[in-house]
Design an enzyme around this catalytic site. Structure first.
Site, PDB file in Angstrom:
ATOM      1  N   ARG A  52       0.871  -1.175   0.000  1.00  0.00           N
ATOM      2  CA  ARG A  52       0.000   0.000   0.000  1.00  0.00           C
ATOM      3  C   ARG A  52       0.907   1.224   0.000  1.00  0.00           C
ATOM      4  O   ARG A  52       2.034   1.181   0.513  1.00  0.00           O
ATOM      5  CB  ARG A  52      -0.896   0.018   1.243  1.00  0.00           C
ATOM      6  N   LYS A  69      -1.758  -2.855   8.083  1.00  0.00           N
ATOM      7  CA  LYS A  69      -2.922  -2.459   8.864  1.00  0.00           C
ATOM      8  C   LYS A  69      -2.957  -3.201  10.189  1.00  0.00           C
ATOM      9  O   LYS A  69      -2.602  -4.364  10.270  1.00  0.00           O
ATOM     10  CB  LYS A  69      -4.198  -2.751   8.071  1.00  0.00           C
ATOM     11  N   HIS A 110      -2.750   2.559  -5.766  1.00  0.00           N
ATOM     12  CA  HIS A 110      -3.318   1.319  -5.224  1.00  0.00           C
ATOM     13  C   HIS A 110      -3.623   0.321  -6.333  1.00  0.00           C
ATOM     14  O   HIS A 110      -3.598  -0.896  -6.107  1.00  0.00           O
ATOM     15  CB  HIS A 110      -4.586   1.621  -4.421  1.00  0.00           C
ATOM     16  N   ARG A 143      -0.855  -2.044  -6.740  1.00  0.00           N
ATOM     17  CA  ARG A 143      -0.908  -3.150  -5.767  1.00  0.00           C
ATOM     18  C   ARG A 143      -1.881  -4.223  -6.264  1.00  0.00           C
ATOM     19  O   ARG A 143      -1.586  -5.422  -6.194  1.00  0.00           O
ATOM     20  CB  ARG A 143      -1.336  -2.599  -4.402  1.00  0.00           C
ATOM     21  N   HIS A 185      -3.146  -9.455   3.936  1.00  0.00           N
ATOM     22  CA  HIS A 185      -4.569  -9.592   4.234  1.00  0.00           C
ATOM     23  C   HIS A 185      -4.769 -10.480   5.455  1.00  0.00           C
ATOM     24  O   HIS A 185      -4.168 -11.554   5.549  1.00  0.00           O
ATOM     25  CB  HIS A 185      -5.310 -10.208   3.046  1.00  0.00           C
ATOM     26  N   TYR A 241      -9.402 -11.569  -6.071  1.00  0.00           N
ATOM     27  CA  TYR A 241      -8.534 -11.514  -7.259  1.00  0.00           C
ATOM     28  C   TYR A 241      -8.773 -12.699  -8.190  1.00  0.00           C
ATOM     29  O   TYR A 241      -8.439 -12.621  -9.367  1.00  0.00           O
ATOM     30  CB  TYR A 241      -7.063 -11.446  -6.834  1.00  0.00           C
TER      31      TYR A 241
END
Length: 309
Positions: free
Chosen positions: A165, A187, A255, A258, A281, A290
């Site tokens: 990111r 995150k 983004h 990514r 993730h 995806y």
């Protein structure tokens, strides 16, 4: 809606502050999420205060009904708030009331009867391999200062070549760089190791060699022209320039690089769980989107190539 500064009494305000401290220190939510959650609950308190005719108290919460929450959500939707934002509002309210229950302050069933708004399914928009490469290589043609060009190329290379990111790329420090990998803080403060391919390593080394500023190993690596920490807005504006120069769609963003990283890995046989780890993730279901992107791209190629497509 009542001004949020006067929407609740001191006790409720103290609980709100304690909840926000817990989100920051225990759950380690990102600053933007903390701000949004706080704003969402403030707006709810303002709404309740307007209906109650005075500051929200613990008694107000004890009398809370599902209909009150539905009315608040309806008002927010009428203010053109989208489904994703409404889902975040509901998540913030549930988090706050769960905190009150854990602290023994209040047990309320009002939120349990509210369903999360249905979210529209939107697939990540990836660039083609050629578009992604051109986005990075063309950066140097739009910038006269060699070190700034090298900096922007290195940041975009991290987005496409390592799946970072933009915030993760700009937070990298010298001590996060290892011989063959990157130490990335994602995150929720989750740390992951991402392989550092030669092309990305070379772009970072070129930037470090040209950069007139030499931050300490513990400081962010990427710097602005005055030596401060690089703002993500500058990289976003650079990509806007690249979109114009290359004729790319508005969906071409940092983004999107990514997304392209994940999509291109998957299309070449990459393992879904490995891609999950690379992207950072928390859930495999997030990465599975995806697979739909790759299927869509295959179908589009089929339609264009097949005689009866």
């Amino acid at each position: 809606m009542v001004d949020s500064a006067f929407a609740a009494d001191d006790f409720i305000r103290a609980q709100l502050s304690a909840w926000q401290r817990e989100l920051a220190s225990v759950r380690r939510l990102a600053a933007n999420t903390l701000e949004a959650y706080g704003r969402d609950v403030d707006q709810f308190l303002g709404f309740l205060a307007g209906h109650a005719g005075g500051p929200v108290t613990l008694s107000t919460f004890k009398e809370l009904r599902g209909a009150d929450i539905r009315a608040f959500m309806a008002q927010r939707r009428n203010e053109s708030l989208g489904s994703r934002s409404l889902a975040r509002v509901l998540s913030a309210l549930k988090s706050f009331f769960r905190f009150l229950e854990r602290e023994g302050v209040l047990a309320s069933e009002a939120l349990n009867v509210i369903r999360t708004p249905k979210l529209p399914k939107s697939l990540p928009k990836a660039l083609t391999v050629t578009e992604a490469r051109d986005t990075i290589s063309t950066t140097g043609e739009l910038e006269e200062r060699p070190w700034v060009a090298a900096r922007d190329m290195a940041v975009l290379s991290l987005c496409y070549g390592a799946g970072l990111r933009i915030a993760e790329a700009l937070a990298l420090t010298g001590s996060d760089l290892e011989a063959q990998s990157l130490r990335v803080t994602g995150k929720g403060g989750r740390i992951r190791l991402v392989p550092l391919i030669d092309a990305v390593r070379k772009s970072i080394n070129l930037y470090i060699g040209l950069c007139p500023f030499k931050p300490y190993p513990s400081q962010p690596l990427f710097r602005g022209v005055r030596g401060g920490v690089l703002s993500p807005r500058l990289i976003q504006l650079r990509v806007v320039q690249l979109r114009s120069a290359l004729g790319l769609p508005p969906s071409a963003t940092p983004h999107a690089l990514r997304h392209s990283f994940a999509t291109h890995l998957l299309s070449r046989g990459g393992d879904l769980r490995a891609i999950q780890e690379l992207l950072g993730h928390a859930s495999l279901s997030t990465t599975q989107i995806y697979t739909a992107v790759d299927t869509d791209r295959l179908l589009e190629s089929y339609r264009k190539a097949h005689p009866r497509g």
